[in-house]
Design an enzyme around this catalytic site. Sequence first.
Site, PDB file in Angstrom:
ATOM      1  N   TYR A  37     -16.120  24.677  -8.888  1.00 23.34           N
ATOM      2  CA  TYR A  37     -17.129  23.896  -9.470  1.00 23.34           C
ATOM      3  C   TYR A  37     -18.284  24.790 -10.389  1.00 23.34           C
ATOM      4  CZ  TYR A  37     -21.238  20.664  -9.802  1.00 23.34           C
ATOM      5  OH  TYR A  37     -22.293  20.250 -10.014  1.00 23.34           O
ATOM      6  N   LYS A  53     -18.721  24.464 -14.371  1.00 17.89           N
ATOM      7  CA  LYS A  53     -20.081  23.992 -15.040  1.00 17.89           C
ATOM      8  C   LYS A  53     -20.553  25.105 -15.790  1.00 17.89           C
ATOM      9  CE  LYS A  53     -22.136  20.543 -14.143  1.00 17.89           C
ATOM     10  NZ  LYS A  53     -21.963  19.331 -14.651  1.00 17.89           N
TER      11      LYS A  53
HETATM   12  N1  LIG Z   1     -25.832  15.914  -7.384  1.00 15.71           N
HETATM   13  C1  LIG Z   1     -26.346  17.004  -7.702  1.00 15.71           C
HETATM   14  O1  LIG Z   1     -27.247  17.471  -6.778  1.00 15.71           O
HETATM   15  C2  LIG Z   1     -26.285  17.707  -8.692  1.00 15.71           C
HETATM   16  C3  LIG Z   1     -25.392  17.175  -9.962  1.00 15.71           C
HETATM   17  N2  LIG Z   1     -25.152  17.863 -11.201  1.00 15.71           N
HETATM   18  C4  LIG Z   1     -24.487  17.468 -12.041  1.00 15.71           C
HETATM   19  O2  LIG Z   1     -25.042  16.029 -12.444  1.00 15.71           O
HETATM   20  C5  LIG Z   1     -23.910  15.293 -12.993  1.00 15.71           C
HETATM   21  C6  LIG Z   1     -23.871  14.041 -12.235  1.00 15.71           C
HETATM   22  O3  LIG Z   1     -23.727  14.524 -10.538  1.00 15.71           O
HETATM   23  P1  LIG Z   1     -23.765  13.105  -9.783  1.00 15.71           P
HETATM   24  O4  LIG Z   1     -24.499  11.997 -10.208  1.00 15.71           O
HETATM   25  O5  LIG Z   1     -24.224  13.787  -8.533  1.00 15.71           O
HETATM   26  O6  LIG Z   1     -22.292  12.937  -9.529  1.00 15.71           O
HETATM   27  P2  LIG Z   1     -21.473  11.410  -9.381  1.00 15.71           P
HETATM   28  O7  LIG Z   1     -20.045  11.775  -8.573  1.00 15.71           O
HETATM   29  O8  LIG Z   1     -22.400  10.527  -8.443  1.00 15.71           O
HETATM   30  O9  LIG Z   1     -21.219  10.905 -10.937  1.00 15.71           O
HETATM   31  C7  LIG Z   1     -20.490  11.435 -11.776  1.00 15.71           C
HETATM   32  C8  LIG Z   1     -19.960  10.113 -12.383  1.00 15.71           C
HETATM   33  O10 LIG Z   1     -19.062  10.822 -13.424  1.00 15.71           O
HETATM   34  C9  LIG Z   1     -17.812   9.896 -13.238  1.00 15.71           C
HETATM   35  N3  LIG Z   1     -16.532  10.650 -13.747  1.00 15.71           N
HETATM   36  C10 LIG Z   1     -16.040  11.441 -13.016  1.00 15.71           C
HETATM   37  N4  LIG Z   1     -14.927  11.787 -13.499  1.00 15.71           N
HETATM   38  C11 LIG Z   1     -14.846  11.160 -14.823  1.00 15.71           C
HETATM   39  C12 LIG Z   1     -14.029  11.252 -15.858  1.00 15.71           C
HETATM   40  N5  LIG Z   1     -12.837  11.881 -15.766  1.00 15.71           N
HETATM   41  N6  LIG Z   1     -14.163  10.347 -16.862  1.00 15.71           N
HETATM   42  C13 LIG Z   1     -15.248   9.604 -17.034  1.00 15.71           C
HETATM   43  N7  LIG Z   1     -16.095   9.675 -15.875  1.00 15.71           N
HETATM   44  C14 LIG Z   1     -16.019  10.344 -14.538  1.00 15.71           C
HETATM   45  C15 LIG Z   1     -17.732   9.173 -11.638  1.00 15.71           C
HETATM   46  O11 LIG Z   1     -17.106   8.249 -11.764  1.00 15.71           O
HETATM   47  C16 LIG Z   1     -19.059   9.248 -11.410  1.00 15.71           C
HETATM   48  O12 LIG Z   1     -19.806   7.846 -11.716  1.00 15.71           O
HETATM   49  C17 LIG Z   1     -22.665  16.102 -12.942  1.00 15.71           C
HETATM   50  O13 LIG Z   1     -22.283  16.691 -13.988  1.00 15.71           O
HETATM   51  C18 LIG Z   1     -23.169  17.174 -11.890  1.00 15.71           C
HETATM   52  O14 LIG Z   1     -22.520  18.439 -12.113  1.00 15.71           O
HETATM   53  C19 LIG Z   1     -26.044  18.928 -11.260  1.00 15.71           C
HETATM   54  C20 LIG Z   1     -26.803  19.606 -10.170  1.00 15.71           C
HETATM   55  C21 LIG Z   1     -27.062  18.942  -8.964  1.00 15.71           C
HETATM   56  C1  LIG Z   2     -23.570  20.429   1.970  1.00 18.42           C
HETATM   57  C2  LIG Z   2     -24.382  21.562   1.916  1.00 18.42           C
HETATM   58  C3  LIG Z   2     -25.293  21.312   3.185  1.00 18.42           C
HETATM   59  C4  LIG Z   2     -24.238  21.526   4.494  1.00 18.42           C
HETATM   60  C5  LIG Z   2     -24.702  22.942   5.152  1.00 18.42           C
HETATM   61  C6  LIG Z   2     -24.239  22.953   6.913  1.00 18.42           C
HETATM   62  C7  LIG Z   2     -22.801  22.760   6.866  1.00 18.42           C
HETATM   63  C8  LIG Z   2     -24.535  24.184   7.281  1.00 18.42           C
HETATM   64  O1  LIG Z   2     -24.828  22.019   7.445  1.00 18.42           O
HETATM   65  C9  LIG Z   2     -25.423  21.428   0.720  1.00 18.42           C
HETATM   66  C10 LIG Z   2     -26.329  22.445   0.729  1.00 18.42           C
HETATM   67  C11 LIG Z   2     -26.627  23.058  -0.609  1.00 18.42           C
HETATM   68  C12 LIG Z   2     -25.799  21.744  -1.469  1.00 18.42           C
HETATM   69  C13 LIG Z   2     -25.534  22.181  -3.009  1.00 18.42           C
HETATM   70  C14 LIG Z   2     -26.851  22.452  -3.822  1.00 18.42           C
HETATM   71  O2  LIG Z   2     -27.912  21.443  -3.564  1.00 18.42           O
HETATM   72  C15 LIG Z   2     -26.489  22.525  -5.145  1.00 18.42           C
HETATM   73  C16 LIG Z   2     -25.514  21.796  -5.864  1.00 18.42           C
HETATM   74  C17 LIG Z   2     -25.675  21.398  -7.329  1.00 18.42           C
HETATM   75  C18 LIG Z   2     -24.483  20.858  -7.840  1.00 18.42           C
HETATM   76  O3  LIG Z   2     -24.542  20.882  -9.020  1.00 18.42           O
HETATM   77  C19 LIG Z   2     -23.674  20.017  -7.156  1.00 18.42           C
HETATM   78  C20 LIG Z   2     -23.971  19.809  -5.633  1.00 18.42           C
HETATM   79  C21 LIG Z   2     -24.592  21.056  -5.190  1.00 18.42           C
HETATM   80  C22 LIG Z   2     -23.356  22.165  -5.040  1.00 18.42           C
HETATM   81  C23 LIG Z   2     -25.003  20.850  -3.564  1.00 18.42           C
HETATM   82  C24 LIG Z   2     -23.764  20.361  -2.796  1.00 18.42           C
HETATM   83  C25 LIG Z   2     -24.102  20.264  -1.301  1.00 18.42           C
HETATM   84  C26 LIG Z   2     -24.646  21.444  -0.519  1.00 18.42           C
HETATM   85  C27 LIG Z   2     -23.614  22.691  -0.635  1.00 18.42           C
END
Ligand SMILES: NC(=O)C1=CN([C@@H]2O[C@H](COP(=O)(O)OP(=O)(O)OC[C@H]3O[C@@H](n4cnc5c(N)ncnc54)[C@H](O)[C@@H]3O)[C@@H](O)[C@H]2O)C=CC1
Ligand SMILES: C[C@H](CCCC(C)(C)O)[C@H]1CC[C@H]2[C@@H]3[C@H](O)CC4=CC(=O)CC[C@]4(C)[C@H]3CC[C@]12C
Length: 369
Positions: free
Chosen positions: A159, A163
């Site tokens: 992952y 990214k």
């Molecule tokens: N959730 C988090 O804590 C973080 C997320 N991100 C980034 O933010 C972005 C959004 O993440 P989330 O909303 O958490 O994930 P999410 O899984 O809720 O949303 C991702 C969306 O992308 C769509 N998707 C996946 N594969 C696809 C494909 N092949 N074609 C078209 N659409 C597709 C999914 O259907 C989904 O609606 C991602 O790029 C992720 O890497 C970055 C930092 C932290």
């Molecule tokens: C799932 C983890 C917490 C479980 C810990 C346990 C098993 C000891 O109770 C999450 C802890 C940190 C999270 C990640 C972090 O917030 C950074 C992220 C950034 C992204 O771009 C995607 C999601 C994630 C990797 C996020 C995923 C869950 C954790 C690993």
Amino acid sequence: MAESAPVPKLVYLVTGGCGFLGEHVVRMLLEREPRLRELRVFDLHLSPWLKELKTGPVQVTAIQGDVTQAHEVAAAMAGTHVVIHTAGLVDVFGRASPETIHKVNVQGTENVIKACVQTGTQFLVYTSSMEVVGPNVKGHPFYRGNEDTPYEAVHRHPYPRSKALAERLVLEANGRKVRGGLPLVTCALRPTGIYGEGHQIMRDFYHQGLRLGGRLFRAIPASVEHGRVYVGNVAWMHVLVARELGPRAALMGGQVYFCYDRSPYKSYEDFNMEFLGPCGLRLVGTHPLLPYWLLVLLAALNALLQWLLRPLLLYAPLLNPYTLAVANTTFTVSTDKAQRHFGYEPLFSWEDSRARTILWVQATEGLAQ
Ligand SMILES: NC(=O)C1=CN([C@@H]2O[C@H](COP(=O)(O)OP(=O)(O)OC[C@H]3O[C@@H](n4cnc5c(N)ncnc54)[C@H](O)[C@@H]3O)[C@@H](O)[C@H]2O)C=CC1
Ligand SMILES: C[C@H](CCCC(C)(C)O)[C@H]1CC[C@H]2[C@@H]3[C@H](O)CC4=CC(=O)CC[C@]4(C)[C@H]3CC[C@]12C
């Protein structure tokens, strides 16, 4: 003479617009981007709530499509001015293969860039991640770092690797000529761990706590700080960047910005308790209940079980060597780059962000997991 309202004329496309962050970006654009004429929402799976959005003044076009299919991306992007590329495969639990993660996150991003060039879309905002920087495989802390803080970014997990590769492609594409001869302007936003309405892992912890009689057990020392940012503020940053990339292309093009707000610095578990506590859960222990070596062993055992069971079923628990390492390594940001470059201020205070998230967790009570 009174200033007249701007004439809406821009076409935006949000990839992954039905995801956790994507939905907030879509709603924020509709609320706060007066120049918007049409909003295209591109996702592999279209959500039913999209229908509610189709009654407003902005034309909302739902496009079911796959970012790994170049022709689908190019067709969706024809005639757009701005693309916000949030689509991605967020998998740190071993649900998808490394190849699939690469295909969606890297090849998908490549397709978006190519489509910009082909169709003449001039502005590309990419949702990157703090994971592009770290935590690294050596577990080095990143304490209150900013975009210029030196850090050895070494990744082995698919992952963060995907990214980082995708982010590089986006930044390298800045300045490339698009159809019509204008230069492409790109930039990447790096959220830390996002929380807020729609956060699946928060929901999972909540249900886990309910199953354990209203308790969660501390696994990580309270001294390990983990950066978190409210989803509404991340969405707002995307909207602002998309708006300012035109007028401030020379400053912002090819840049990265951490997504930040005033959420407090806490351990992952203590931070979650800010929401789960008011919903009736209790975090047991001021220190981790299990010694770290035992957690490492359990995480390794989970990884082995995942591998052994793969032919029969998908075993993907929250605890694995990677998630343990991330949760157990301090990673926090402290920066004002977004404020300096494009005037970003968080739209939601910490109190608002917390209250909204609590309301959402409470509303999920009783929902099927
Ligand atoms: N959730 C988090 O804590 C973080 C997320 N991100 C980034 O933010 C972005 C959004 O993440 P989330 O909303 O958490 O994930 P999410 O899984 O809720 O949303 C991702 C969306 O992308 C769509 N998707 C996946 N594969 C696809 C494909 N092949 N074609 C078209 N659409 C597709 C999914 O259907 C989904 O609606 C991602 O790029 C992720 O890497 C970055 C930092 C932290
Ligand atoms: C799932 C983890 C917490 C479980 C810990 C346990 C098993 C000891 O109770 C999450 C802890 C940190 C999270 C990640 C972090 O917030 C950074 C992220 C950034 C992204 O771009 C995607 C999601 C994630 C990797 C996020 C995923 C869950 C954790 C690993």
